[in-house]
Structures are given as structure tokens and as C-alpha cells.
Scaffold this motif. Structure first.
Motif, PDB file in Angstrom:
ATOM      1  N   LEU A 158       0.844  -1.205   0.000  1.00 31.92           N
ATOM      2  CA  LEU A 158       0.000   0.000   0.000  1.00 31.92           C
ATOM      3  C   LEU A 158       0.876   1.251   0.000  1.00 31.92           C
ATOM      4  O   LEU A 158       1.246   1.750  -1.045  1.00 31.92           O
ATOM      5  CB  LEU A 158      -0.955  -0.018   1.198  1.00 31.92           C
ATOM      6  CG  LEU A 158      -1.935  -1.186   1.289  1.00 31.92           C
ATOM      7  CD1 LEU A 158      -2.834  -1.044   2.499  1.00 31.92           C
ATOM      8  CD2 LEU A 158      -2.767  -1.312   0.021  1.00 31.92           C
ATOM      9  N   SER A 159       1.220   1.744   1.179  1.00 32.42           N
ATOM     10  CA  SER A 159       1.926   3.026   1.277  1.00 32.42           C
ATOM     11  C   SER A 159       3.304   2.981   0.625  1.00 32.42           C
ATOM     12  O   SER A 159       3.687   3.912  -0.099  1.00 32.42           O
ATOM     13  CB  SER A 159       2.043   3.457   2.742  1.00 32.42           C
ATOM     14  OG  SER A 159       2.512   2.408   3.552  1.00 32.42           O
TER      15      SER A 159
ATOM     16  N   TRP B 177       7.346  16.947   3.477  1.00 35.87           N
ATOM     17  CA  TRP B 177       6.444  17.967   2.931  1.00 35.87           C
ATOM     18  C   TRP B 177       5.927  17.604   1.531  1.00 35.87           C
ATOM     19  O   TRP B 177       5.138  18.331   0.955  1.00 35.87           O
ATOM     20  CB  TRP B 177       7.111  19.342   2.920  1.00 35.87           C
ATOM     21  CG  TRP B 177       8.435  19.391   2.210  1.00 35.87           C
ATOM     22  CD1 TRP B 177       8.662  19.474   0.875  1.00 35.87           C
ATOM     23  CD2 TRP B 177       9.729  19.370   2.824  1.00 35.87           C
ATOM     24  NE1 TRP B 177       9.999  19.507   0.602  1.00 35.87           N
ATOM     25  CE2 TRP B 177      10.692  19.448   1.783  1.00 35.87           C
ATOM     26  CE3 TRP B 177      10.183  19.310   4.144  1.00 35.87           C
ATOM     27  CZ2 TRP B 177      12.065  19.451   2.022  1.00 35.87           C
ATOM     28  CZ3 TRP B 177      11.548  19.304   4.377  1.00 35.87           C
ATOM     29  CH2 TRP B 177      12.474  19.387   3.345  1.00 35.87           C
ATOM     30  N   ASP B 178       6.363  16.465   1.010  1.00 35.63           N
ATOM     31  CA  ASP B 178       5.856  15.985  -0.283  1.00 35.63           C
ATOM     32  C   ASP B 178       4.711  14.975  -0.118  1.00 35.63           C
ATOM     33  O   ASP B 178       4.074  14.606  -1.100  1.00 35.63           O
ATOM     34  CB  ASP B 178       6.979  15.321  -1.087  1.00 35.63           C
ATOM     35  CG  ASP B 178       8.105  16.275  -1.413  1.00 35.63           C
ATOM     36  OD1 ASP B 178       7.811  17.420  -1.805  1.00 35.63           O
ATOM     37  OD2 ASP B 178       9.284  15.870  -1.275  1.00 35.63           O
ATOM     38  N   ARG B 179       4.467  14.539   1.100  1.00 33.04           N
ATOM     39  CA  ARG B 179       3.534  13.427   1.314  1.00 33.04           C
ATOM     40  C   ARG B 179       2.147  13.744   0.761  1.00 33.04           C
ATOM     41  O   ARG B 179       1.512  12.905   0.117  1.00 33.04           O
ATOM     42  CB  ARG B 179       3.462  13.090   2.814  1.00 33.04           C
ATOM     43  CG  ARG B 179       2.687  11.820   3.123  1.00 33.04           C
ATOM     44  CD  ARG B 179       2.845  11.411   4.581  1.00 33.04           C
ATOM     45  NE  ARG B 179       2.356  12.419   5.491  1.00 33.04           N
ATOM     46  CZ  ARG B 179       1.073  12.577   5.815  1.00 33.04           C
ATOM     47  NH1 ARG B 179       0.158  11.791   5.296  1.00 33.04           N
ATOM     48  NH2 ARG B 179       0.705  13.519   6.665  1.00 33.04           N
ATOM     49  N   ASN B 180       1.638  14.945   1.031  1.00 34.55           N
ATOM     50  CA  ASN B 180       0.307  15.325   0.553  1.00 34.55           C
ATOM     51  C   ASN B 180       0.366  16.346  -0.570  1.00 34.55           C
ATOM     52  O   ASN B 180      -0.608  17.083  -0.804  1.00 34.55           O
ATOM     53  CB  ASN B 180      -0.536  15.867   1.711  1.00 34.55           C
ATOM     54  CG  ASN B 180      -0.948  14.769   2.681  1.00 34.55           C
ATOM     55  OD1 ASN B 180      -1.308  13.666   2.257  1.00 34.55           O
ATOM     56  ND2 ASN B 180      -0.894  15.053   3.967  1.00 34.55           N
ATOM     57  N   ALA B 181       1.484  16.393  -1.280  1.00 32.39           N
ATOM     58  CA  ALA B 181       1.621  17.333  -2.400  1.00 32.39           C
ATOM     59  C   ALA B 181       0.676  16.951  -3.526  1.00 32.39           C
ATOM     60  O   ALA B 181       0.451  15.763  -3.785  1.00 32.39           O
ATOM     61  CB  ALA B 181       3.053  17.323  -2.920  1.00 32.39           C
TER      62      ALA B 181
ATOM     63  N   ASP C  38      -7.511  -4.905  -0.092  1.00 32.03           N
ATOM     64  CA  ASP C  38      -7.414  -5.258  -1.506  1.00 32.03           C
ATOM     65  C   ASP C  38      -8.009  -4.178  -2.404  1.00 32.03           C
ATOM     66  O   ASP C  38      -7.545  -3.966  -3.528  1.00 32.03           O
ATOM     67  CB  ASP C  38      -8.104  -6.594  -1.776  1.00 32.03           C
ATOM     68  CG  ASP C  38      -7.305  -7.790  -1.261  1.00 32.03           C
ATOM     69  OD1 ASP C  38      -6.116  -7.605  -0.930  1.00 32.03           O
ATOM     70  OD2 ASP C  38      -7.880  -8.898  -1.170  1.00 32.03           O
ATOM     71  N   MET C  39      -9.051  -3.475  -1.899  1.00 36.17           N
ATOM     72  CA  MET C  39      -9.631  -2.388  -2.698  1.00 36.17           C
ATOM     73  C   MET C  39      -8.615  -1.267  -2.886  1.00 36.17           C
ATOM     74  O   MET C  39      -8.444  -0.736  -3.989  1.00 36.17           O
ATOM     75  CB  MET C  39     -10.900  -1.837  -2.036  1.00 36.17           C
ATOM     76  CG  MET C  39     -11.535  -0.706  -2.827  1.00 36.17           C
ATOM     77  SD  MET C  39     -13.018  -0.005  -2.061  1.00 36.17           S
ATOM     78  CE  MET C  39     -14.219  -1.258  -2.485  1.00 36.17           C
ATOM     79  N   ILE C  40      -7.910  -0.912  -1.809  1.00 38.39           N
ATOM     80  CA  ILE C  40      -6.879   0.134  -1.921  1.00 38.39           C
ATOM     81  C   ILE C  40      -5.782  -0.333  -2.870  1.00 38.39           C
ATOM     82  O   ILE C  40      -5.334   0.421  -3.748  1.00 38.39           O
ATOM     83  CB  ILE C  40      -6.281   0.462  -0.532  1.00 38.39           C
ATOM     84  CG1 ILE C  40      -7.371   0.812   0.480  1.00 38.39           C
ATOM     85  CG2 ILE C  40      -5.286   1.609  -0.644  1.00 38.39           C
ATOM     86  CD1 ILE C  40      -6.874   0.976   1.912  1.00 38.39           C
ATOM     87  N   ALA C  41      -5.340  -1.583  -2.711  1.00 41.57           N
ATOM     88  CA  ALA C  41      -4.285  -2.123  -3.574  1.00 41.57           C
ATOM     89  C   ALA C  41      -4.736  -2.112  -5.034  1.00 41.57           C
ATOM     90  O   ALA C  41      -3.926  -1.857  -5.938  1.00 41.57           O
ATOM     91  CB  ALA C  41      -3.927  -3.540  -3.131  1.00 41.57           C
TER      92      ALA C  41
ATOM     93  N   GLU D   5      -4.446   8.431  -1.466  1.00 41.48           N
ATOM     94  CA  GLU D   5      -3.796   9.177  -0.371  1.00 41.48           C
ATOM     95  C   GLU D   5      -4.720   9.313   0.829  1.00 41.48           C
ATOM     96  O   GLU D   5      -4.285   9.167   1.976  1.00 41.48           O
ATOM     97  CB  GLU D   5      -3.346  10.547  -0.880  1.00 41.48           C
ATOM     98  CG  GLU D   5      -2.204  10.444  -1.867  1.00 41.48           C
ATOM     99  CD  GLU D   5      -1.437  11.750  -2.057  1.00 41.48           C
ATOM    100  OE1 GLU D   5      -1.686  12.703  -1.295  1.00 41.48           O
ATOM    101  OE2 GLU D   5      -0.584  11.788  -2.959  1.00 41.48           O
ATOM    102  N   ASP D   6      -6.005   9.587   0.569  1.00 42.21           N
ATOM    103  CA  ASP D   6      -6.959   9.681   1.672  1.00 42.21           C
ATOM    104  C   ASP D   6      -7.058   8.351   2.417  1.00 42.21           C
ATOM    105  O   ASP D   6      -7.122   8.310   3.651  1.00 42.21           O
ATOM    106  CB  ASP D   6      -8.337  10.091   1.159  1.00 42.21           C
ATOM    107  CG  ASP D   6      -8.397  11.561   0.758  1.00 42.21           C
ATOM    108  OD1 ASP D   6      -7.485  12.324   1.155  1.00 42.21           O
ATOM    109  OD2 ASP D   6      -9.335  11.951   0.039  1.00 42.21           O
TER     110      ASP D   6
END
Length: 608
Positions: A292-293, A312-316, A594-597, A460-461
Motif C-alpha cells: 500500500l503506502s 512535505w511531499d507526502r500530501n503534495a 485489496d480495494m486500496i491495492a 492518499e486519503d
């Protein structure tokens, strides 16, 4: 501490930068004003009702027949409504401007008085829990109206092994206003008063506006915001460490006296969820970090043209993402249309929030950061708080909090004691509302770039909801375990925080000096220990629910409304059976992951 004078009048709409007419709360459905005669009337009623209740029932519960116990429970519920109404009004006014000394005083005084008045009620749960099981079963069998409250009784009686003496329980109730709640207020007031000097910005910014810059298209702005956050958090880190040390120690003392087997156990009891279910969720998510992440952030580094990501790029935003500001009317229409596409009834339930002063949307000095939906009491209605800045993510936050509000409206018919949903199920309607809004936007995507932007935003959410919150949960588990061994320095807490960051975010990240203090601003650690796993719980549950909906489960909408209407009147096994779902199934959580993946699979395929 000395509170500052009230903030000057601030025009949220003028400061909204073209967001349109942002709504503000109309709290008159609770009370017309803090000095209104209705407030004094209800305070006086509450004091007398509590004293009368104790006089009528203390020491006598075991002698009541079914009708007598029902009358007792209903009187207790009526008291709960008035106490909740008073504290909801005081709390909502306070959160509108935590720097206003009059509002802070009104809330503190209300809390003191309500706590004092309700102290005589402490006997009720203690004495009720001493009733013999067989005797209570006979009473429930004799009266259907009383039997309706069985879920409430079950939750109360789950605390039987952890109950203290009547005298000690009264002491803890009385002492609460100078215990955790006082430290909560110190934290809230400190956070609301923090100002950040961000390089390149003309004026100092509050926490909400500074955090918002972490999603800016300009990388230099994002870095400047992150460094300013780190600098200010570090300047106050001793205070934040003191808050966490004190609250964790207080909890350890209470848990030790109550013979709780773990710091998390009390949260599991209040959530009416088995510890092994939560552990299965946690283990499934941690095992999925690489797919995932870790995988997603490697993709993101590639999109941003970077060898390494900084915090600072995580939620860019993505380079292909067109910067846009979503005005309030557009946000309202987007969410309302998505709700209506699922069911016109869902949109109808959400409509009064927009038209009746049930939403406070603007960013204002002293206003509490973040967003929430507060149910108040079942005889009034919920209120939603946002800090709306027109970001696309703010639209999803609106969809989320409206989901809570609709859930709370539907569950209100259960009455005060049965309407409240355990945290593990409380995120169901909110996350489902987000999913409906996302799917509606995704279906309407006109170009591959727009679809990619939407998918990436949703991933991301979901990472923030699932991966980040389970990492937060692990941090809390480590924090409370370490505090049990002794006082923690700020460096100790910083090290615990960093121990979960690299593991959860993955090898694509470098961590700037100062990021180790970012635990300091997260309110859940202060207000609601171990709350955070409920977000991951809700996301996994909704992913499975949405899959059932997408697969065409017959009468899904009616079953969904029945789930929301049930509030806290049913256990999760009973609530989810109509959908063919069982949280105790070891494979359950894998469905949501699995949905996120699958979304990440689609994003990777776009690169091929």
C-alpha cells in the motif's frame, strides 16, 4: 492560566477568498444565548432532578420490578438529555473561538456545575452492575420496553470486573474537571493560540492555515510550512510532553485500579468490540504496508520527479493536477448530488445542515482546527464544524462530516441511551459518504489525467485513514507502555514517533530534522486515547460494504438505512449480517485492503 481577551470580529466570508457565503452555526436550537433564562432553568432542573433521582433509587434498584426499573432508566435518560444539551451548547460556543475568555469561562463553569449536579448519579451504574444476572434476565423477559435497553445494560455490565467502590467512583467523577478535561483545555487553548511565521507569507498563520500549505503546489512553500511547524512545535515541546506524560500516567493509575489488562482495553470495551478483532485489523494493515503506502509513495516520487520524498511531499498535489479552488456552492452541490444518486432520502437528510445553520464552515481566529460532527442530543440535531479552504480534499471532508450528521439524525429515534454508536461503527456513514462522492466524481472524469488525479487523491486519503491511523495507534501503544515504566522526556516521545514513521511510510522518504515533534499537534492522543484505530476500522468496513453495494446486493439502500437507524442498539455481528459480513472472519480486513491495492494497481497500469 490567564486567557486573552476575545478576538476582534472577523469576517469569515471576506477572508474566504472567493469561496462564497460560508455558513455559520445558529445555536439557538440549543439555547438562545448563554445568559438566556432557559439555561438557568435547565441548570436548576438538572440539579433537582439528579438529587431527586438519587433519593428515589439509591440503594433500591434490587427491589424494583420491571415497570419500576423501566421508569428509573427513563428518568436517567431524561437527565442525560438535559446535561448533554447544556454541555453541547457550552462546548460548541467554545470551539467557535477557544481564545475568547468569556466562552472558555462559560464552558468551564457549565462543566463544573454539571459535574457537581450529576455526582449523585454515580451510584446508578455501580448498583445496577451488582444486580444478579438471573434477576435482571427475569425483569427483561417481563417487559419488552425495558428489554429494548439491553444493549445499554450489556455495555454497562462489561465494566463490572473493572468497577471500583462507590466512594472511589464518586471521587473520580468529581475530580475529572481538574484531571483529563483540564489538560484537554490547556492543549486546545495552546494549539488555538499558536501562530506560525512561514517564509514567503506576509502574515503569521494559525495551525490550520499552515497545515493547509503542506498541500500547496509550490514545493518551497510546503517546505517552509513544514519547517515553521517544526520550529513552533519544538519551542512548545516541553509543554506538550508534560500534557502527554500527565494524561498517560493518569490513565495508567485508573487502569491499574480498575484492573484493566491493557491501556487499550477500556477503549475496546467502550467500542463494544473484541480485542482480537482490533488486533486482526492492526496486523493486517501493518502486513500490507509494503503493497500500500510503500508502493504508492514510490509511484509518487516518480510523478514528482524526485529520487527521495521529503515529509512535505507526502500530501503534495500531482504535477498534472490543475490547482483549483472549490467554492462553497460547488462543494455543496457535489456532495448533495452524490448522496442523491445513492438515495434521494440521503440527500434530504443532509439538506438542513446547509439551510438551517447546522454547519460552521469558515476559518476564523481562535476556532478549533480540524472538522467534526457533534450529535448534541437526540431531541435537537447534530452540528458540523469545518475549516473550509476550498481544497478538493475539503469537499471530501464535507462529505465525511455530513455522513456523520445523517447517521446521528437517523439514530436519534433510538433515544439518548441507545443512539450513540461505538466508535468502530461511528465512521461507517462518514466514510461511505466520502466513497459515494469519490465514485460520483470518478464516473464523471473526462480525461485519463483527471481520473489519475482522482484515484491518487483517493489512495492518499485511504492511506491517511488506514495506514497513518494504524501507525498512530502503534505510537500510542508504545507511548503508554513506555510511560508505565517512568517519565518520558520530549526526546523519548520523539523517538517513539519516529519508530512508526519509516515503517509505515516506507523507504521512499527522508525525514527532516524537526519532524520528530509532529506528534504534538494530533488532538486524538490527548482527547481520546486509542480512538484512531476507529478510522481504519471504518474504512475497511465501508470498503466491504461498498463492494456489496457495487455487486448489487438486493435492497442495499434499505439495509444501509436500517444499519444507521440502529445506532448503538445492536452488536456489529447483528448489524452486518444482512450484508453477509462478519468482522471476526480473519479474511474480512483483507477485502478492504485489496480495494486500496486495486486502486494502486490501476495507477501503476497508467504508467505502463
Amino acid at each position: 492560566m490567564t486567557l486573552p481577551l476575545p478576538s476582534p470580529v472577523f469576517d469569515a466570508n471576506a477572508a474566504g477568498g472567493g469561496l462564497g457565503n460560508l455558513p455559520e452555526w445558529d445555536l439557538t436550537d440549543l439555547y438562545p444565548a448563554p445568559d438566556a433564562p432557559e439555561v438557568a432553568r435547565d441548570m436548576a432542573w438538572l440539579e433537582k432532578a439528579c438529587a431527586d433521582f438519587a433519593a428515589a433509587y439509591e440503594g433500591k434498584l434490587a427491589d424494583l420490578d420491571a415497570a419500576g426499573l423501566l421508569a428509573c432508566v427513563q428518568e436517567y435518560e431524561a437527565i442525560d438529555v438535559i446535561a448533554g444539551r447544556l454541555m453541547s451548547y457550552a462546548g460548541l460556543r467554545y470551539y467557535q473561538n477557544t481564545m475568547d475568555s468569556e466562552r472558555a469561562k462559560f464552558m468551564a463553569d457549565a462543566q463544573d456545575r454539571v459535574t457537581t449536579f450529576t455526582t449523585p448519579l454515580v451510584f446508578f451504574s455501580l448498583e445496577f452492575n451488582r444486580l444478579e444476572d438471573a434477576a435482571l434476565d427475569r425483569l427483561l423477559a417481563a417487559n419488552a420496553d425495558l428489554a429494548r435497553y439491553k444493549p445499554v445494560f450489556d455495555r454497562m455490565r462489561a465494566m463490572r470486573p473493572h468497577q471500583l467502590s462507590d466512594e472511589l467512583e464518586r471521587f473520580l467523577h468529581d475530580e475529572s474537571v481538574v484531571g483529563a478535561s483540564a489538560w484537554n483545555k490547556l492543549f486546545d487553548e495552546t494549539m488555538a493560540g499558536l501562530m506560525f511565521k512561514v517564509a514567503g507569507e506576509e502574515e503569521e498563520l494559525n495551525l490550520e492555515a499552515t497545515l493547509n500549505l503542506l498541500t500547496d503546489t509550490d514545493r518551497a512553500k510546503r517546505e517552509a510550512a513544514a519547517r515553521s511547524l517544526a520550529e513552533v512545535f519544538d519551542r512548545h515541546i516541553k509543554l506538550f510532553a508534560r500534557v502527554h506524560n500527565t494524561l498517560a500516567k493518569e490513565k495508567e493509575i485508573h487502569d491499574r485500579w480498575r484492573k484493566m489488562p491493557s491501556p487499550q482495553h477500556g477503549r475496546h470495551l467502550s467500542n463494544h468490540v473484541e480485542p482480537e478483532v482490533v488486533q486482526a485489523l492492526r496486523d493486517a494493515v501493518v502486513a500490507a504496508y509494503p503493497k500500500l503506502s510503500h508502493r504508492y509513495y514510490a509511484l509518487k516520487a516518480k510523478w514528482l520527479g524526485l529520487d527521495r520524498l521529503q515529509v512535505w511531499d507526502r500530501n503534495a498535489p500531482l504535477p498534472i493536477e490543475q490547482p483549483k479552488t472549490v467554492d462553497w456552492d460547488t462543494a455543496r452541490k457535489t456532495v448533495s448530488d452524490a448522496y442523491a444518486a445513492f438515495s434521494p432520502r440521503l440527500a434530504e437528510l443532509a439538506e438542513p445542515f446547509f439551510t438551517q445553520g447546522w454547519i460552521d464552515a469558515g476559518v476564523k481566529p481562535g476556532k478549533a482546527p480540524g472538522a467534526f460532527a457533534h450529535p448534541t442530543v437526540t431531541t435537537v440535531h447534530p452540528y458540523v464544524m469545518l475549516n473550509y479552504l476550498g481544497k478538493p480534499r475539503d469537499v471530501m471532508t464535507l462529505a465525511h462530516e455530513l455522513g456523520h450528521g445523517v447517521h446521528q439524525r437517523l439514530a436519534a429515534a433510538q433515544g439518548e441511551l441507545l443512539s450513540s454508536t461505538p466508535l468502530t461503527l461511528a465512521e461507517t456513514a462518514s466514510v461511505f459518504g466520502e466513497m459515494l462522492t469519490f465514485r460520483k466524481l470518478l464516473d464523471g472524469a473526462r480525461t485519463p489525467a483527471e481520473r489519475k488525479t482522482l484515484l491518487a487523491g483517493k489512495v492518499e486519503d485511504m492511506i491517511n485513514t488506514v495506514v497513518r491511523q494504524i501507525a498512530f495507534y502503534d505510537f500510542e501503544c508504545k507511548l503508554h507502555a513506555a510511560r508505565a515504566e517512568g517519565e518520558l522526556t520530549p526526546d523519548d516521545i520523539n523517538a517513539l514517533w519516529m519508530s512508526v514513521q519509516a515503517e509505515s511510510l516506507g523507504p521512499a522518504f527522508d525525514f527532516m530534522d524537526g519532524y520528530e515533534t509532529f506528534w504534538a499537534y494530533i488532538p486524538h492522543f490527548v482527547h481520546s486515547p486509542f480512538y484512531v484505530y476507529a478510522y481504519a476500522f471504518g474504512d475497511g468496513l465501508v470498503n466491504a460494504l461498498y463492494a456489496a453495494y457495487a455487486d448489487g446486493l438486493p435492497e442495499f439502500q434499505e439495509k444501509y438505512f436500517d444499519l444507521l437507524k440502529a445506532g448503538g442498539s445492536k452488536h456489529h455481528k447483528e448489524l452486518l449480517a444482512p450484508f453477509g459480513l462478519d468482522l471476526s472472519d480473519p479474511g474480512f480486513w483483507q477485502k478492504g485492503l485489496d480495494m486500496i491495492a486495486g486502486f494502486i494497481d490501476e495507477l501503476e497500469a497508467m504508467e505502463a
